[in-house]
Write a protein that holds these residues in place. Sequence first.
Motif, PDB file in Angstrom:
ATOM      1  N   MET A 126      90.794  30.209  -2.798  1.00  0.00           N
ATOM      2  CA  MET A 126      91.684  31.064  -2.242  1.00  0.00           C
ATOM      3  C   MET A 126      91.484  31.951  -1.090  1.00  0.00           C
ATOM      4  O   MET A 126      90.371  32.710  -1.407  1.00  0.00           O
ATOM      5  N   PRO A 127      91.963  32.433   0.085  1.00  0.00           N
ATOM      6  CA  PRO A 127      91.490  33.257   0.898  1.00  0.00           C
ATOM      7  C   PRO A 127      91.668  34.567   0.225  1.00  0.00           C
ATOM      8  O   PRO A 127      92.482  34.910  -0.693  1.00  0.00           O
ATOM      9  N   LEU A 128      90.859  35.513   0.953  1.00  0.00           N
ATOM     10  CA  LEU A 128      90.748  37.185   0.110  1.00  0.00           C
ATOM     11  C   LEU A 128      90.720  37.903   1.223  1.00  0.00           C
ATOM     12  O   LEU A 128      90.283  37.844   2.303  1.00  0.00           O
ATOM     13  N   LEU A 129      91.543  39.126   1.029  1.00  0.00           N
ATOM     14  CA  LEU A 129      91.706  40.054   1.853  1.00  0.00           C
ATOM     15  C   LEU A 129      91.256  41.489   1.248  1.00  0.00           C
ATOM     16  O   LEU A 129      91.663  41.690   0.204  1.00  0.00           O
ATOM     17  N   ILE A 130      90.003  42.239   1.900  1.00  0.00           N
ATOM     18  CA  ILE A 130      89.641  43.364   1.250  1.00  0.00           C
ATOM     19  C   ILE A 130      90.153  44.401   2.245  1.00  0.00           C
ATOM     20  O   ILE A 130      89.836  44.775   3.348  1.00  0.00           O
ATOM     21  N   GLN A 131      91.010  45.241   1.583  1.00  0.00           N
ATOM     22  CA  GLN A 131      91.470  46.421   2.787  1.00  0.00           C
ATOM     23  C   GLN A 131      91.192  47.793   2.613  1.00  0.00           C
ATOM     24  O   GLN A 131      90.920  48.280   1.334  1.00  0.00           O
ATOM     25  N   GLU A 145      89.388  46.379  12.282  1.00  0.00           N
ATOM     26  CA  GLU A 145      89.804  47.644  11.797  1.00  0.00           C
ATOM     27  C   GLU A 145      91.191  47.628  10.737  1.00  0.00           C
ATOM     28  O   GLU A 145      91.277  48.245   9.688  1.00  0.00           O
ATOM     29  N   SER A 146      91.848  46.615  11.038  1.00  0.00           N
ATOM     30  CA  SER A 146      93.173  46.401  10.253  1.00  0.00           C
ATOM     31  C   SER A 146      93.661  45.051  10.546  1.00  0.00           C
ATOM     32  O   SER A 146      93.835  44.552  11.550  1.00  0.00           O
ATOM     33  N   ILE A 147      93.810  44.323   9.176  1.00  0.00           N
ATOM     34  CA  ILE A 147      94.218  42.859   9.334  1.00  0.00           C
ATOM     35  C   ILE A 147      95.821  42.909   8.701  1.00  0.00           C
ATOM     36  O   ILE A 147      95.892  43.313   7.594  1.00  0.00           O
ATOM     37  N   ASP A 148      96.531  42.529   9.299  1.00  0.00           N
ATOM     38  CA  ASP A 148      97.837  42.414   8.818  1.00  0.00           C
ATOM     39  C   ASP A 148      98.032  41.169   7.868  1.00  0.00           C
ATOM     40  O   ASP A 148      98.213  40.162   8.105  1.00  0.00           O
TER      41      ASP A 148
END
Length: 464
Positions: free
Chosen positions: A1-6, A33-36
């Motif tokens: 599964m894709p993963l986003l760490i914000q 810097e920022s991923i929507d």
Amino acid sequence: MPLLIQNGRIITAEADYHADIYCADEQITRIEESIDPTTLPDDTVAIDATGRYVFPGFIDPHVHVHLPFMGTFAKDDHESASRAAIVGGTTAYIEMVCPAPDQEPMDAFNEWQSKAQGNSHCDYSFHMGVVRFDEQARQQLRSIVTDHGIASFKVFMAYKGALDISDENLFDLLTMGKELGVITTAHCENATAIDSMQRKLLGEGKTGPEWHEPSRPVQVEAEGVHHLATFAELTGAHVYAVHTSCAAAIDEARAAQARGVKLWVESVIPHLALDHTYAEQPEYEGAKFVMSPPLRDRSNHDPLWAALASGVTSTVGTDHAPFDFHGQKDMGKDDFTRIPNGIPSIQERVDLLYNLGVRAGRIDLHTFVRAASTNAAQIFGLKGKGTITVGADADIVVYDPEYRHTLSVKTQQSSVDYNAFEGWELTGRSEIVTVRGKVMARDGAFVGNEAGRGRLIERTPTHF
Ligand code: URP
Ligand code: ZN
Ligand code: ZN
């Protein structure tokens, strides 16, 4: 599964910045810097790292899991050891293959690999132990390097008659190491001196664990480092002194590095955290703290930390070698030379280094990352590990620097029956740990559900 760490604060060996990280297909694919999140696949796992450090997965360059040693076997297997590693923030480790004196190298390599494959939750490699170096061993070791992706050897100068290598064999091995570009890691203690001193102490009726340190004083280790450095200088080989425990050994290493010897230095967490008084505790409690080289006088701590801060020492591992207090350590009740050596710390290493190093102001965050991750990846050629960059393996630790917890056998994952740091109160914990993009630990609990997902990391020699 894709993963986003914000929203995390990313700390690597060199950099310190805020950004979002996106991982897909086991790798880091975007750092911005920022991923929507609304632009990402629906099944993306999102992690809010606000107020957290985001570190590259930590690497332990020195562990023992499958270890037949001193008449018994170490307590963990790869399932429990890698679970403990991951909960503590370690996403890859290098295990020592320790062949029996008469065992063929290839048989030993296959034996160790068969224990890890399909069982380890984290990625792993091996330092190939060499106890003898005849023509047959030479050929098999070449094949282990070139056909199986093992790029480091391991020798013991200690443990007379069991694991120690002769000078003749050591010289020849280093010569071949130089030719193959393989770095040789070494346990540096003079086996002959230790053997004589142990016999003398036992003859005087000094049999308890408190006599372990006096049987192998700092001079024995300093001589070992000097010996290794001399052989490296003569052969041109690249070498790595494991578990360096004292100022005298560090002085030898620093002097060798200054004259151009290709020598890297490792410390391990028990030597940075504990001292010899632990091994002097009554009621045989001290046996829990018997390892080699032994725990030293506390006056060695500042020089060890200073060596780390200045770069003389590159890595901090564990030398995790888990033997139960009941049923294993007590084999040496009447004779300290029979106490199985080792102080387990695979789960505790990162938090202890963070507390005693970063929080105590002895090292900065970048040195912490270098010592616990990046340098091991670079020295041992662990491609894709030890950094946070696009294209790297998605081995990531989201670290809560304010979380307070207490170390205990009750909360450890290792199978061993004691914790050498029982009751220690620490601040800082790995909150989320990912191995190749998969969340494997969350809030101190292991959440990996796929047995044996860890892979052998194939390495290419670089130490020419
Ligand atoms: O005490 C120790 N270090 N046990 C494991 C074997 C070794 O020397 O690394
Ligand atoms: Zn050792
Ligand atoms: Zn070891």
